[in-house]
Structures are given as structure tokens and as C-alpha cells.
Design an enzyme around this catalytic site. Structure first.
Site, PDB file in Angstrom:
ATOM      1  N   HIS A   1      44.125   9.709 -14.770  1.00  0.00           N
ATOM      2  CA  HIS A   1      42.753  10.110 -15.089  1.00  0.00           C
ATOM      3  C   HIS A   1      42.642  10.633 -16.520  1.00  0.00           C
ATOM      4  CE1 HIS A   1      41.772   9.479 -10.864  1.00  0.00           C
ATOM      5  NE2 HIS A   1      40.505   9.517 -11.229  1.00  0.00           N
TER       6      HIS A   1
ATOM      7  N   HIS B   1      42.409   7.599 -18.548  1.00  0.00           N
ATOM      8  CA  HIS B   1      41.054   7.081 -18.305  1.00  0.00           C
ATOM      9  C   HIS B   1      40.046   7.757 -19.235  1.00  0.00           C
ATOM     10  CE1 HIS B   1      37.110   8.057 -16.527  1.00  0.00           C
ATOM     11  NE2 HIS B   1      37.069   6.787 -16.203  1.00  0.00           N
TER      12      HIS B   1
ATOM     13  N   HIS C   1      35.032   2.909 -13.540  1.00  0.00           N
ATOM     14  CA  HIS C   1      35.964   4.039 -13.478  1.00  0.00           C
ATOM     15  C   HIS C   1      37.334   3.602 -12.939  1.00  0.00           C
ATOM     16  CE1 HIS C   1      37.310   8.174 -12.679  1.00  0.00           C
ATOM     17  NE2 HIS C   1      37.654   7.770 -11.469  1.00  0.00           N
TER      18      HIS C   1
HETATM   19 ZN   LIG Z   1      38.846   8.896 -10.076  1.00  0.00          ZN
END
Ligand SMILES: [Zn+2]
Length: 362
Positions: A252, A255, A269
Site C-alpha cells: 500500500h 501504491h 486501487h
Molecule cells: Zn487496499
């Protein structure tokens, strides 16, 4: 050391369960307000409204499409006047988050009814609020939904890319929970990990490997197969409990870095989290058989394994560095939940390694 996990009150999943609102007895004769996404207003609500009206007193409002403070306040104003007992968020993550904030501000019960399985937001207590320009302005926790109501027929009829993206989000769960657990980092709800959650995170990963490919085929053909049911549970429940009570780390964190590059904005996402997971495998020096297993999974379900597949063909190291810095400098970022000294250069190398192996596999 306090170990902590948080859960939704009740999780219901099944084919056509929205027809009678999951048979939730508490809803009978109550005042219910639905905040609904476009698709729900056009299809789900017209198909079910007369049946629902036999159960409860129900009104609905169309969601604007963005979880902003303007939208939260607009919906709050509408719902405030109705003396409602329940708020239902029906749609994707942003609809669900908006309805969650409204319900908690009104102090009424909240039901999350996701129409896609693209992220693990439905079970969670966390809310992400955006500016009108689309950047994140607030991130906070309220409380988990009283009920999560997942109709697998509706999920099977949504585009398969949503389900696959949800698998990308779920793929990160075990890796991030394992990192937090082994190094004693706090999980997202602020405690240390319980064995119960580590078992759920492991079940999440194993379910993806076992049923991911068959579930994608089912979804492409709008079929509610047992494999699809298993993946909906992995994407929604196992991943949701796993991230919130198991912790987040590099997948994440990376990300968040990738989101700073405009090329990735058209990607979901879970697609970016999947690539973050791949880069994390190299950052954390995971063993090659495990890396091979994850790549084989991503390729079998159609998750990205190259930078090109998340809109970053030809991205330079300087651009990557500029995208990484704001996240890296934020000491609160989950990016820092690692058991070694992290550098922006190391993250770029891991992204390049992930991309190189993706290319090599063709
Ligand atoms: Zn997530």
C-alpha cells in the site's frame, strides 16, 4: 502489548440476498435511507423497491460520485430530516464511505451493501475523503458497519475488472500482515496482531491461489459459481479484516507512491496495490519460489506484472523518485513498516525488478 482486532457486526453474503435485504429482522418497520450509486438507482432499486417497501419505510438518494465533504454534508442534510434508523451505502467504495460517515454523524445503524468486489472497503471502519480536485484530504476511522450485505449475483454481473482488482487488493493482505506481525508493527486499528487475523490473512492468500482464475471466468460470464463466491469473500471479508487488523506495509505504501504519477490514474486501487505487492517481494527479499507463485497468480487472473500495465511505460527514475519522495518523507506512511533500512533508491530498484521479471515472463 495489546493485541487488537475489529469486526463488522454481521457479514451476509449470497446470491439474490438483496431481494429481501438479507432477511435482517431488525429492519422490519424501520425508517431506512439508501445512498445509492448510479447503477443501483437505475437497476437494483427499481427491481426491488416494492419488495423492500413491504419490509420497511425506505427512501433513497443518488450519490454524486465523489466522497467529498461537500457531498457528505449534502447527504447529511437530506438524511437528517428523515428521522432514519438505518443508512445503507449501496455501490462502490466511495458510496460506502460517504454513507458510513453520514450514518455515524447521525448516530444511526449502518449497512454496507457493495455492488462490486473491487476493494476491501465494505467491512472497514476507515474512511477516505477527497477534495473536489480528487486528492485525499482526510483519512480517519469511525466504526465498522453493523451489517455487510454482499449480493453475489450483483457482483457477478459487474465488469470482471472490478473483481480482478479486488483480488489485487486482497493479494497484499497476507504479505503486509506477515511483515507487521513478524516485526511487531501496529496494525491499522492500532494494536498488535492476533493469531485469528493471521489465519484469516493466510486463508485470503490461499483462496486467491485456489479460486482466482475460475472466479474471473465466472464473472466474465456473469455466473455465480462457488469459486466466485469464495473470491468475493476473500476480496471483501478476509482482505478487509486482514488489512485493518493485520496491518499495511510496502504494497500500500508503494501504491501511494504510484498514485503520484499521472499515468496510473486510469488504473484501479487493487491493480496498483498488486504491483506494489510485486515490488515488495523484491524489497523484502522473499524466496524465489514464493515470487514465482505470486507472478503465476497475477498472470492467471490478469493483474499487472509490468509498469506498462499500470500506465507507466517509459517512466524515468527521476519521475519515480519524485513520486516516492512525498510518501517516503511522511514518517506515518505504511511504507515504513519494513524490517530493514528503506531508501527511495531501494524502492526504485524493487519496482524495476518487478517490471523486469514481468517482462521476462512475457
Ligand atoms: Zn487496499
Amino acid at each position: 502489548m495489546i493485541r487488537k482486532a475489529i469486526f463488522p457486526g454481521c457479514y451476509l453474503q449470497g446470491k439474490d440476498i438483496l431481494r429481501n435485504l438479507g432477511g435482517i429482522e431488525e429492519l422490519e418497520k424501520k425508517r431506512v435511507f439508501i445512498l445509492a450509486t448510479n447503477m443501483a438507482v437505475n437497476r437494483i432499486i427499481p427491481e426491488n423497491l416494492s419488495a423492500w417497501k413491504r419490509i420497511c419505510d425506505i427512501n433513497y438518494e443518488k450519490f454524486s460520485g465523489a466522497c467529498t465533504w461537500d457531498e457528505i454534508n449534502r447527504v447529511l442534510k437530506i438524511a437528517e430530516g428523515g428521522a432514519y434508523d438505518f443508512i445503507i451505502g449501496m455501490g462502490g467504495g466511495k458510496t460506502i464511505d460517504t454513507a458510513r460517515v453520514v450514518a455515524r454523524q447521525l448516530g444511526v445503524k449502518y449497512i454496507a451493501a457493495p455492488t462490486i468486489a473491487a476493494t476491501d472497503a465494505p467491512t472497514a471502519s476507515a474512511c477516505v475523503v477527497y477534495s473536489n480536485e480528487g486528492s485525499v484530504v482526510d483519512y480517519f476511522t469511525t466504526s465498522n458497519p453493523d451489517y455487510v450485505l454482499v449480493d453475489t449475483r450483483i457482483i457477478a454481473e459487474a465488469p470482471a475488472r472490478f473483481l480482478v482488482s479486488g483480488m489485487g487488493d486482497a493479494l497484499a493482505t497476507w504479505f503486509e500482515a506477515e511483515t507487521c506481525d513478524r516485526s511487531h508493527f501496529r496494525n491499522v486499528c492500532g494494536g498488535f496482531n492476533l493469531r485469528a487475523i493471521m489465519s484469516l490473512a493466510d486463508a485470503c492468500y490461499q483462496t486467491l491461489l485456489t479460486y482466482g482464475s475460475a472466479a474471473r471466468i465466472a464473472c466474465e460470464n456473469n455466473l455465480v459459481s462457488p469459486a466466485l463466491e469464495c473470491i468475493v469473500e476473500a476480496n471483501t471479508l478476509l482482505s478487509g479484516l486482514g488489512f485493518e487488523s493485520g496491518g499495511l506495509s510496502t504494497a500500500h505504501g508503494i501504491h501511494d507512491c504510484l498514485c503520484n504519477l499521472e499515468g496510473t490514474h486510469a488504473y484501479y486501487h487493487g491493480e496498483k496495490v498488486a504491483f506494489g505487492t510485486l515490488a515488495g517481494l523484491f524489497l523484502e527479499a522473499r524466496p524465489q519460489p514464493l515470487i514465482d507463485e505470486v507472478y503465476a497468480f497475477c498472470r492467471s487472473v490478469g493483474l499487472p506484472t509490468t509498469l506498462k500495465q499500470i500506465g507507466l511505460e517509459g517512466v524515468t527514475n527521476r519521475e519515480l523518485d519524485a513520486a516516492i519522495h512525498p510518501v517516503f518523507e511522511n514518517k506515518q506512511s505504511y511504507l515504513h513498516n519494513v524490517r530493514f533500512e528503506l531508501t527511495p533508491e531501494g524502492i526504485i530498484e524493487a519496482l524495476r525488478m518487478a517490471d523486469a521479471l514481468g517482462h521476462q515472463l512475457g
